[in-house]
Design an enzyme around this catalytic site. Sequence first.
Site, mmCIF file in Angstrom:
data_model
loop_
_atom_site.group_PDB
_atom_site.id
_atom_site.type_symbol
_atom_site.label_atom_id
_atom_site.label_comp_id
_atom_site.label_asym_id
_atom_site.label_seq_id
_atom_site.Cartn_x
_atom_site.Cartn_y
_atom_site.Cartn_z
ATOM 1 N N THR B 17 0.632 -1.416 0.154
ATOM 2 C CA THR B 17 -0.051 -0.168 0.058
ATOM 3 C C THR B 17 0.557 1.469 -0.373
ATOM 4 O OG1 THR B 17 -0.470 -0.124 2.763
ATOM 5 C CG2 THR B 17 -2.061 -0.809 1.418
ATOM 6 N N GLY B 18 1.878 1.159 -0.072
ATOM 7 C CA GLY B 18 3.236 2.353 0.315
ATOM 8 C C GLY B 18 3.530 2.743 -1.381
ATOM 9 N N LYS B 43 -3.774 -2.590 7.514
ATOM 10 C CA LYS B 43 -4.661 -2.061 6.505
ATOM 11 C C LYS B 43 -5.021 -3.483 5.709
ATOM 12 C CE LYS B 43 -2.953 1.858 5.008
ATOM 13 N NZ LYS B 43 -2.278 2.826 4.669
ATOM 14 N N ILE B 105 13.546 -5.858 -1.963
ATOM 15 C CA ILE B 105 14.748 -4.723 -2.686
ATOM 16 C C ILE B 105 14.971 -2.957 -2.095
ATOM 17 C CG2 ILE B 105 14.046 -2.777 -4.743
ATOM 18 C CD1 ILE B 105 13.322 -5.584 -5.376
ATOM 19 N N THR B 106 15.068 -3.299 -0.954
ATOM 20 C CA THR B 106 14.803 -1.915 0.360
ATOM 21 C C THR B 106 16.864 -1.425 0.676
ATOM 22 O OG1 THR B 106 12.636 -2.364 1.194
ATOM 23 C CG2 THR B 106 14.568 -1.277 2.161
ATOM 24 N N GLU B 107 16.763 -0.703 0.374
ATOM 25 C CA GLU B 107 17.967 0.043 0.487
ATOM 26 C C GLU B 107 18.422 0.916 1.878
ATOM 27 O OE1 GLU B 107 18.682 3.210 -3.379
ATOM 28 O OE2 GLU B 107 20.574 3.002 -1.580
ATOM 29 N N TYR B 172 20.816 -4.359 -15.658
ATOM 30 C CA TYR B 172 20.769 -3.927 -17.277
ATOM 31 C C TYR B 172 21.426 -4.015 -17.959
ATOM 32 C CZ TYR B 172 17.734 -2.235 -13.126
ATOM 33 O OH TYR B 172 16.849 -1.938 -11.619
ATOM 34 N N GLU B 222 31.759 -5.889 -7.762
ATOM 35 C CA GLU B 222 32.511 -5.062 -7.399
ATOM 36 C C GLU B 222 33.686 -4.764 -6.891
ATOM 37 O OE1 GLU B 222 29.063 -2.269 -6.339
ATOM 38 O OE2 GLU B 222 27.766 -2.440 -7.802
ATOM 39 N N HIS B 260 43.271 -0.294 9.474
ATOM 40 C CA HIS B 260 43.804 -1.192 8.735
ATOM 41 C C HIS B 260 42.906 -2.556 8.651
ATOM 42 C CE1 HIS B 260 47.863 0.401 8.798
ATOM 43 N NE2 HIS B 260 47.359 0.926 10.606
#
Lengths: 405, 309
Positions: B17-18, B43, B105-107, B172, B222, B260
């Site tokens: 609902t957000g 909700k 998904i949240t960061e 992507y 990365e 270090h």
Amino acid sequence: MGVNIHEYQGKALFREEGVAVQEGVHCTTVDQALEAYDSLGSKVVAVKSQIHAGGRGKGYLYCPDTGDLQMEGGVKIALSRDEVETYSKNILGNILVTKQSGPEGKMVNNLYIEAGCEIAHEYYLALLVDREEDAILVMASTEGGVDIEEVAETTPQAIHKAWTDPSGKLPTGADSAMADSLGLTGVSKESFIEMLGRLVSMFVSRDCSMVEINPLVRTGDGAMIALDSKISFDDNASFRHPWRAEMRDMSEEEEVEIRANKSGLSYVKLDGNIGCLVNGAGLAMASMDVIKLYGGEPANFLDIGGGANKESITTAFGIILEDSNVEGILVNIFGGIIRCDMVARSIIDASREVGLSVPLVVRFSGTNHEEGREVLEESSLEVTTVGTLADGAQAIVAATVGVGA
Amino acid sequence: MSIWINESSKVLVQGITGGQGTFHATRMAEYGTDVVGGVTPGKGGQVVDLPGRSVPVYDTMGQAISETDADVSVIYVPARFAAAAIVEAADAFNEIKGEGLIVCITEGIPTLDMIRCVGHISEMPGIRLIGPNCPGIITPGENGGCKVGIMPGYIHAKGRIGIISKSGTLTYEAVAQTMGVGEGQTTCIGIGGDPISGTGFIDCLAAFEEDPDTEAVVMIGEIGGTAEEEAAAWAADNFSKPIIGFVAGATAPPGKRMGHAGAIISGGKGTADEKFSAFEKAGIHIARDPSKIGEVLVSVLVEAGLRES
């Protein structure tokens, strides 16, 4: 991202948490340093430069105006009031360059005057997040006070390790075993075990990402004392630690990076001449890598983030162009949630607002990339549009070769 | 075939609902994902309108799974509540079905929250967490497919390449490059780049090894940590299909460090060079130029007899 604090702030936290430290006073002037010396009542004191970088003891202090060397060593042992005065003068207001500070060094505005103590042995102790083990890692070594990275490379067996469970507790007996492996006995062992327990619970309750004590010392009477403190916090947890705000030393941070953050941008200045504006950190790094592979040098890392809009893109262009080395800009957007046509309109507005005067190459891919390209091509803006990252890098390198040379 | 999700996966949206939750639930449903409901505490009983369907909102994951028989949950709740949402989903899936996939998904989730969370889930062999701070996972289908996350669905197509990446938009880019050389994907997974996360490279490789439809894998790393090095070493002994690898950050300046400890934790320093060397040593085909991932993929497929030219 980590939030760093100074040694004197770390020691104040240690005191609150019951971790043994020497008495010390934070100063910002030579007069305060002399008062601190008088108040500590210790014949021998350490005069310690406070910057957010390690290797201070072996650093070099330079005058910011003349660039002349003022003094070797950013941490000094003073045996008299006069020495405190000399060392303080040589430290405050000067630039300290260490192995970890970067070649430009850091201006020292803060000093810590700490009572001396009789050192029987120096140890190394650190707590940090171990991303491979999904746990807090405790590392300790009898080889403290020296270049611990060298110890780790040459004699890794001299570094003893223990991991917490997911709730942040060391397994039963791990503290005692670590004390044994450091050769600690009697009151020293007891003192170490107590300190380690307090450090682990502090690490958890204050959401640290690293706590390093180098050296941790055993005194002549067997007590264990933290003679150093390097603490970083996990910024993601700052919302539940409002007390951190007042520990932040803005002078330790790049002003332009703070400004970028406020607009939701992540910016790091580099030394090249090609400005980059990219969405996503990985793609931003990859874009820099490609520029370099095609013979160029990136002027910056800039991730506009997932929530970019016209305002933040304008800010981004402004920040890139503040760098007088920038001779061209590569925009690389892979539209997902962000639509390329929105970015295109923002680029046009931003370039008018900031007076864009260097070559601009734009690569759009993903959501609404065709519309984005049309918007740019139909505008009066001088821009080269390309379809791939390689073409983009080639075009911007070609456009900046010889410029300004 | 694919790994972990397919067109019949039933998906719940935590935080539906957000703003983010509703937006992405809509995009997921448009793509063809079988979104069966959502959870927002307080909700329960509401309904959210998605393209072609209206789905119920529940107060708890327990209710939601019991009512919908969902297999997957995707989390779009704010960082300070996200770890609790992961634990709730894990407990509910574990208790009701003994298995489930959770995609966060949240960061910006605090690291120590994730340590507790990952520790909790490690006790549950049937529960898999992807993320946090990741774009999610997608299995393109013949018509639509199953998209669990925030990636633009239309750039993908069903095919035979598996993609694993720490990054968001760079994933992507890798997808676009496989498409540029006429190759589609079985499943693409963004594992996220946070210090502490659920599924790692090795979990993904092990699943792709078992998936008969995946014929080659593109792996995007990365700088930082040693996950790439460990994955390379594992792959050398356990992975039979070609891997094409890239590591972002060769030009990133070594960060200014405060101590270090980070550097001595595992011997390695997590540089791009070290990771590329580890890849090469393990027989992974590297693309030092990320704009050449597609080209390298083609040459590797040709070499393996999987493609004419």
